[in-house]
Write a protein that holds these residues in place. Structure first.
Motif, PDB file in Angstrom:
ATOM      1  N   TRP A 110       0.833  -1.212   0.000  1.00 42.55           N
ATOM      2  CA  TRP A 110       0.000   0.000   0.000  1.00 42.55           C
ATOM      3  C   TRP A 110       0.861   1.252   0.000  1.00 42.55           C
ATOM      4  CZ3 TRP A 110      -0.563   3.512   4.201  1.00 42.55           C
ATOM      5  CH2 TRP A 110      -1.533   4.511   3.982  1.00 42.55           C
ATOM      6  N   ILE A 111       1.933   1.244   0.816  1.00 47.44           N
ATOM      7  CA  ILE A 111       2.826   2.404   0.892  1.00 47.44           C
ATOM      8  C   ILE A 111       3.515   2.645  -0.450  1.00 47.44           C
ATOM      9  CG2 ILE A 111       4.981   3.248   1.914  1.00 47.44           C
ATOM     10  CD1 ILE A 111       4.127   1.883   4.525  1.00 47.44           C
ATOM     11  N   MET A 112       3.959   1.562  -1.099  1.00 48.71           N
ATOM     12  CA  MET A 112       4.691   1.698  -2.352  1.00 48.71           C
ATOM     13  C   MET A 112       3.825   2.226  -3.489  1.00 48.71           C
ATOM     14  SD  MET A 112       7.734   1.069  -1.611  1.00 48.71           S
ATOM     15  CE  MET A 112       8.410   1.138  -3.254  1.00 48.71           C
ATOM     16  N   TRP A 113       2.491   2.101  -3.369  1.00 48.91           N
ATOM     17  CA  TRP A 113       1.613   2.570  -4.430  1.00 48.91           C
ATOM     18  C   TRP A 113       0.974   3.914  -4.119  1.00 48.91           C
ATOM     19  CZ3 TRP A 113       1.308   0.857  -9.267  1.00 48.91           C
ATOM     20  CH2 TRP A 113       1.890  -0.385  -9.538  1.00 48.91           C
ATOM     21  N   ILE A 114       1.444   4.563  -3.049  1.00 50.93           N
ATOM     22  CA  ILE A 114       0.967   5.922  -2.780  1.00 50.93           C
ATOM     23  C   ILE A 114       1.498   6.856  -3.872  1.00 50.93           C
ATOM     24  CG2 ILE A 114       1.179   7.893  -1.209  1.00 50.93           C
ATOM     25  CD1 ILE A 114       1.224   5.944   1.116  1.00 50.93           C
ATOM     26  N   GLY A 115       0.636   7.632  -4.457  1.00 48.20           N
ATOM     27  CA  GLY A 115       1.040   8.563  -5.505  1.00 48.20           C
ATOM     28  C   GLY A 115       1.115   7.959  -6.891  1.00 48.20           C
ATOM     29  N   VAL A 116       0.749   6.684  -7.040  1.00 45.74           N
ATOM     30  CA  VAL A 116       0.722   6.042  -8.360  1.00 45.74           C
ATOM     31  C   VAL A 116      -0.720   6.059  -8.851  1.00 45.74           C
ATOM     32  CG1 VAL A 116       1.185   3.936  -9.666  1.00 45.74           C
ATOM     33  CG2 VAL A 116       2.694   4.593  -7.776  1.00 45.74           C
ATOM     34  N   TYR A 117      -0.939   6.743  -9.951  1.00 47.48           N
ATOM     35  CA  TYR A 117      -2.317   6.950 -10.419  1.00 47.48           C
ATOM     36  C   TYR A 117      -2.505   6.466 -11.854  1.00 47.48           C
ATOM     37  CZ  TYR A 117      -2.267  10.022  -6.361  1.00 47.48           C
ATOM     38  OH  TYR A 117      -2.138  10.514  -5.086  1.00 47.48           O
ATOM     39  N   LYS A 118      -1.975   5.324 -12.168  1.00 50.77           N
ATOM     40  CA  LYS A 118      -2.144   4.770 -13.510  1.00 50.77           C
ATOM     41  C   LYS A 118      -3.639   4.587 -13.802  1.00 50.77           C
ATOM     42  CE  LYS A 118      -0.725   0.945 -16.495  1.00 50.77           C
ATOM     43  NZ  LYS A 118       0.052  -0.308 -16.593  1.00 50.77           N
ATOM     44  N   GLY A 119      -4.066   5.068 -14.965  1.00 46.28           N
ATOM     45  CA  GLY A 119      -5.474   4.999 -15.328  1.00 46.28           C
ATOM     46  C   GLY A 119      -6.272   6.231 -14.934  1.00 46.28           C
ATOM     47  N   TYR A 120      -5.610   7.186 -14.257  1.00 47.58           N
ATOM     48  CA  TYR A 120      -6.296   8.407 -13.813  1.00 47.58           C
ATOM     49  C   TYR A 120      -6.708   9.242 -15.021  1.00 47.58           C
ATOM     50  CZ  TYR A 120      -6.738  13.051 -11.613  1.00 47.58           C
ATOM     51  OH  TYR A 120      -7.180  14.283 -11.201  1.00 47.58           O
ATOM     52  N   LYS A 121      -7.978   9.541 -15.161  1.00 46.93           N
ATOM     53  CA  LYS A 121      -8.461  10.356 -16.285  1.00 46.93           C
ATOM     54  C   LYS A 121      -9.594  11.275 -15.818  1.00 46.93           C
ATOM     55  CE  LYS A 121     -11.269   6.521 -18.068  1.00 46.93           C
ATOM     56  NZ  LYS A 121     -11.677   5.803 -19.284  1.00 46.93           N
ATOM     57  N   PRO A 122      -9.240  12.429 -15.291  1.00 45.83           N
ATOM     58  CA  PRO A 122     -10.251  13.353 -14.766  1.00 45.83           C
ATOM     59  C   PRO A 122     -11.059  14.020 -15.870  1.00 45.83           C
ATOM     60  CG  PRO A 122      -8.105  14.401 -14.759  1.00 45.83           C
ATOM     61  CD  PRO A 122      -7.882  12.980 -15.186  1.00 45.83           C
ATOM     62  N   GLU A 123     -12.229  14.486 -15.504  1.00 51.06           N
ATOM     63  CA  GLU A 123     -13.058  15.244 -16.443  1.00 51.06           C
ATOM     64  C   GLU A 123     -12.536  16.675 -16.514  1.00 51.06           C
ATOM     65  OE1 GLU A 123     -17.751  16.578 -16.963  1.00 51.06           O
ATOM     66  OE2 GLU A 123     -17.193  14.983 -15.570  1.00 51.06           O
ATOM     67  N   GLN A 124     -12.406  17.195 -17.727  1.00 50.22           N
ATOM     68  CA  GLN A 124     -11.846  18.525 -17.928  1.00 50.22           C
ATOM     69  C   GLN A 124     -12.963  19.548 -18.162  1.00 50.22           C
ATOM     70  OE1 GLN A 124      -8.826  19.094 -17.339  1.00 50.22           O
ATOM     71  NE2 GLN A 124      -7.694  17.199 -17.703  1.00 50.22           N
ATOM     72  N   PRO A 125     -12.686  20.841 -17.899  1.00 48.47           N
ATOM     73  CA  PRO A 125     -13.731  21.869 -18.073  1.00 48.47           C
ATOM     74  C   PRO A 125     -14.184  22.046 -19.524  1.00 48.47           C
ATOM     75  CG  PRO A 125     -11.600  22.872 -17.588  1.00 48.47           C
ATOM     76  CD  PRO A 125     -11.454  21.412 -17.337  1.00 48.47           C
ATOM     77  N   ILE A 126     -13.290  21.756 -20.476  1.00 47.28           N
ATOM     78  CA  ILE A 126     -13.653  21.763 -21.900  1.00 47.28           C
ATOM     79  C   ILE A 126     -13.275  20.397 -22.451  1.00 47.28           C
ATOM     80  CG2 ILE A 126     -13.276  22.782 -24.176  1.00 47.28           C
ATOM     81  CD1 ILE A 126     -12.629  25.410 -22.850  1.00 47.28           C
ATOM     82  N   TYR A 127     -14.240  19.722 -23.034  1.00 45.82           N
ATOM     83  CA  TYR A 127     -13.981  18.375 -23.555  1.00 45.82           C
ATOM     84  C   TYR A 127     -13.042  18.460 -24.753  1.00 45.82           C
ATOM     85  CZ  TYR A 127     -14.769  13.696 -25.333  1.00 45.82           C
ATOM     86  OH  TYR A 127     -14.593  12.410 -25.767  1.00 45.82           O
ATOM     87  N   PHE A 128     -11.940  17.708 -24.681  1.00 40.75           N
ATOM     88  CA  PHE A 128     -10.965  17.699 -25.771  1.00 40.75           C
ATOM     89  C   PHE A 128     -10.600  16.255 -26.064  1.00 40.75           C
ATOM     90  CE2 PHE A 128      -6.779  17.565 -27.612  1.00 40.75           C
ATOM     91  CZ  PHE A 128      -6.793  18.590 -28.540  1.00 40.75           C
ATOM     92  N   SER A 129     -10.885  15.793 -27.274  1.00 34.84           N
ATOM     93  CA  SER A 129     -10.588  14.422 -27.671  1.00 34.84           C
ATOM     94  C   SER A 129      -9.289  14.379 -28.460  1.00 34.84           C
ATOM     95  CB  SER A 129     -11.734  13.844 -28.513  1.00 34.84           C
ATOM     96  OG  SER A 129     -11.349  12.600 -29.064  1.00 34.84           O
ATOM     97  N   HIS A 130      -8.267  13.726 -27.885  1.00 34.52           N
ATOM     98  CA  HIS A 130      -7.021  13.547 -28.629  1.00 34.52           C
ATOM     99  C   HIS A 130      -7.234  12.589 -29.803  1.00 34.52           C
ATOM    100  CE1 HIS A 130      -4.953  15.584 -25.345  1.00 34.52           C
ATOM    101  NE2 HIS A 130      -3.866  15.600 -26.093  1.00 34.52           N
ATOM    102  N   LYS A 131      -8.214  11.698 -29.685  1.00 30.72           N
ATOM    103  CA  LYS A 131      -8.475  10.757 -30.781  1.00 30.72           C
ATOM    104  C   LYS A 131      -8.933  11.502 -32.036  1.00 30.72           C
ATOM    105  CE  LYS A 131     -10.815   6.446 -31.916  1.00 30.72           C
ATOM    106  NZ  LYS A 131     -11.656   5.327 -31.411  1.00 30.72           N
ATOM    107  N   ILE A 132      -9.728  12.555 -31.840  1.00 30.49           N
ATOM    108  CA  ILE A 132     -10.197  13.347 -32.982  1.00 30.49           C
ATOM    109  C   ILE A 132      -9.061  14.207 -33.535  1.00 30.49           C
ATOM    110  CG2 ILE A 132     -11.726  15.228 -33.690  1.00 30.49           C
ATOM    111  CD1 ILE A 132     -13.766  14.162 -31.658  1.00 30.49           C
ATOM    112  N   HIS A 133      -8.338  14.902 -32.654  1.00 32.28           N
ATOM    113  CA  HIS A 133      -7.330  15.863 -33.113  1.00 32.28           C
ATOM    114  C   HIS A 133      -6.029  15.178 -33.556  1.00 32.28           C
ATOM    115  CE1 HIS A 133     -10.103  18.400 -30.833  1.00 32.28           C
ATOM    116  NE2 HIS A 133      -9.645  19.424 -31.521  1.00 32.28           N
ATOM    117  N   ALA A 134      -5.453  14.331 -32.684  1.00 26.66           N
ATOM    118  CA  ALA A 134      -4.179  13.683 -33.020  1.00 26.66           C
ATOM    119  C   ALA A 134      -4.384  12.441 -33.870  1.00 26.66           C
ATOM    120  CB  ALA A 134      -3.425  13.321 -31.739  1.00 26.66           C
ATOM    121  N   GLY A 135      -5.521  11.751 -33.675  1.00 23.97           N
ATOM    122  CA  GLY A 135      -5.782  10.527 -34.421  1.00 23.97           C
ATOM    123  C   GLY A 135      -6.446  10.774 -35.756  1.00 23.97           C
TER     124      GLY A 135
END
Length: 455
Positions: free
Chosen positions: A230-255
């Motif tokens: 538990w201690i070793m995984w403090i601060g590890v946020y793999k998969g973290y994807k917060p909602e942003q104030p303006i929706y921006f899709s990298h799939k549309i723009h970069a993809g």
């Protein structure tokens, strides 16, 4: 009688000639289908059919020019092919248009032939009707189906609840009967045996204390491992994807649109951090892209109105008035939620990895992941951003993860930076690290020194 028929025939011929002439005047002698392709390829950056963008709305421009200014297609040929030259010649209306639209100079199109321009004008005169949206019909069908299914769903729910209550009542009755049977079948010998059984935890422990101590030791070790993990995984946020104030899709723009990462994140290559692009960077494109027209790609649960609403948020943040095509000066800050953030005690330099290590990192990643190769260095750490609608942390970003990369990534000694910087050490390093035919990994040039990342 004969003269009347002759006069009637001449009248019909005159009407026919008049109609054909008017059709020619208003741009019907071109091919609207080819004109639509040419319009989208050359004109949509600054023009729309039904509204002003950077330039005026172009629907019916031929008839409007004829009616309001008395100008024909010849003027349009000159204006489209080289409006700058037309203005320089002193053409009054050309200069009026230039002044009216904030002196924004229109691109010249000398490559367009008269036939191409005829096709474009035919499209602006008679644009084809858009195909009916399939999504609306599908929504209507789904709504009708859900309306019909609602009474059935309610009835089914009631039946299920009644059935569960009946089953629960039956189970309680069975348990009571079983308890009665056990009491009736309990003999005197069984009752005497029950009195001799161990009745407390203390007695059990005294009887089996060796086994008890072993179990306690095992539980203690498991608990210690759990706490450590538990201690070793403090601060590890793999998969973290917060909602942003303006929706921006990298799939549309970069993809979908193939926009290069560094067009927006310009400091990622030569700066320590990869900055969040300012809203003015968004406006480089969205000044002319005011609505979402990529019907071929929409995420589930999102429609055109949703995407158009997000573009309006960009306008609100930058203070852009799409009707007047000018900035109002009233801006609003956008509070983006940061996703990738190194701790204060960790030093990481984007430039060092992108400039000096770009090809080495790409080669190392592709060697370790032959079925999941990358084409740009950004993806080695941030994952395949061009496939993400919502950006998330693709890796652990732990110290162990970085060290493993430094131990396995071979230094590109042909890189101009490394070749010059390690000029005197190159041969020495080859002798000192003869593994894999003299290949030198990042750990050999100080990649594991504490002071490289912690200072």
């Amino acid at each position: 009688m004969i003269s009347w028929r002759k006069h009637y025939r001449q009248t019909l011929i005159a009407i026919g000639l008049l109609l054909s002439t008017s059709a020619s005047i208003y741009g019907q002698d071109g091919d609207p289908k080819n004109g639509e392709k040419l319009f989208k390829a050359n004109c949509t950056a600054c023009h729309a059919l039904d509204k002003q963008v950077i330039g005026p709305a172009l629907k019916g421009v031929v008839a409007r020019l004829e009616t309001e200014q008395g100008l024909g297609k010849d003027w349009l040929y000159k204006w489209i092919k080289n409006n700058k030259e037309l203005r320089a010649s002193g053409d009054k209306y050309a200069n009026e248009v230039f002044e009216k639209f904030n002196k924004t100079e229109m691109q010249v199109f000398p490559n367009l032939t008269d036939k191409d321009i005829d096709d474009i004008l035919a499209y602006t005169t008679n644009p084809p009707e858009p195909a009916p949206a399939k999504t609306d019909a599908a929504k209507d069908t789904a709504n009708a189906g859900s309306a019909n299914a609602a009474p059935q769903s309610s009835t089914t729910t009631n039946v299920v609840i009644i059935s569960l209550l009946a089953i629960a009542g039956l189970l309680v009755w069975i348990l009571l009967k079983l308890r009665q049977l056990v009491k009736l079948g309990q003999s005197e010998d069984l009752a005497g045996l029950n009195e001799t059984r161990v009745k407390s935890f203390r007695e059990i422990y005294e009887k089996y204390h060796y086994i008890g101590k072993g179990l306690i030791a095992i539980l203690a070790l498991l608990a210690a491992y759990g706490v450590w993990n538990w201690i070793m995984w403090i601060g590890v946020y793999k998969g973290y994807k917060p909602e942003q104030p303006i929706y921006f899709s990298h799939k549309i723009h970069a993809g979908e649109q193939k926009i290069d990462c560094q067009l927006c994140h310009s400091s990622a290559k030569y700066g320590k951090v990869s900055e969040i692009p300012s809203m003015n960077v968004c406006m480089n494109c969205h000044r002319t892209i005011s609505e979402y027209n990529a019907e071929h790609y929409m995420e589930p649960g999102k429609d055109k109105a949703f995407y158009d609403g997000e573009i309006k948020k960009i306008y609100a943040a930058t203070g852009w008035d799409p009707e007047k095509q000018q900035y109002t000066g009233k801006t609003q800050p956008v509070e983006w939620t940061r996703i990738h953030n190194m701790p204060d005690f960790v030093y990481f330099n984007h430039a060092q990895h992108v400039v000096a290590g770009e090809q080495a990192i790409i080669n190392s990643f592709n060697k370790k992941n032959p079925n999941n190769k990358i084409d740009v260095v950004c993806k080695a750490c941030h994952g395949k951003i061009d496939t993400m609608n919502v950006v998330q942390m693709a890796n652990d970003f732990t110290m162990g993860w970085c060290i493993e990369c430094h131990r396995t990534t071979e230094v590109d000694m042909n890189n101009g930076y490394n070749k010059e910087y390690f000029k005197n050490l190159h041969d020495k390093l080859k002798k000192q690290y003869p593994k894999d035919g003299g290949k030198i990994t990042v750990d050999a040039i100080g990649g594991l020194e504490c002071g490289k990342c912690h200072y």
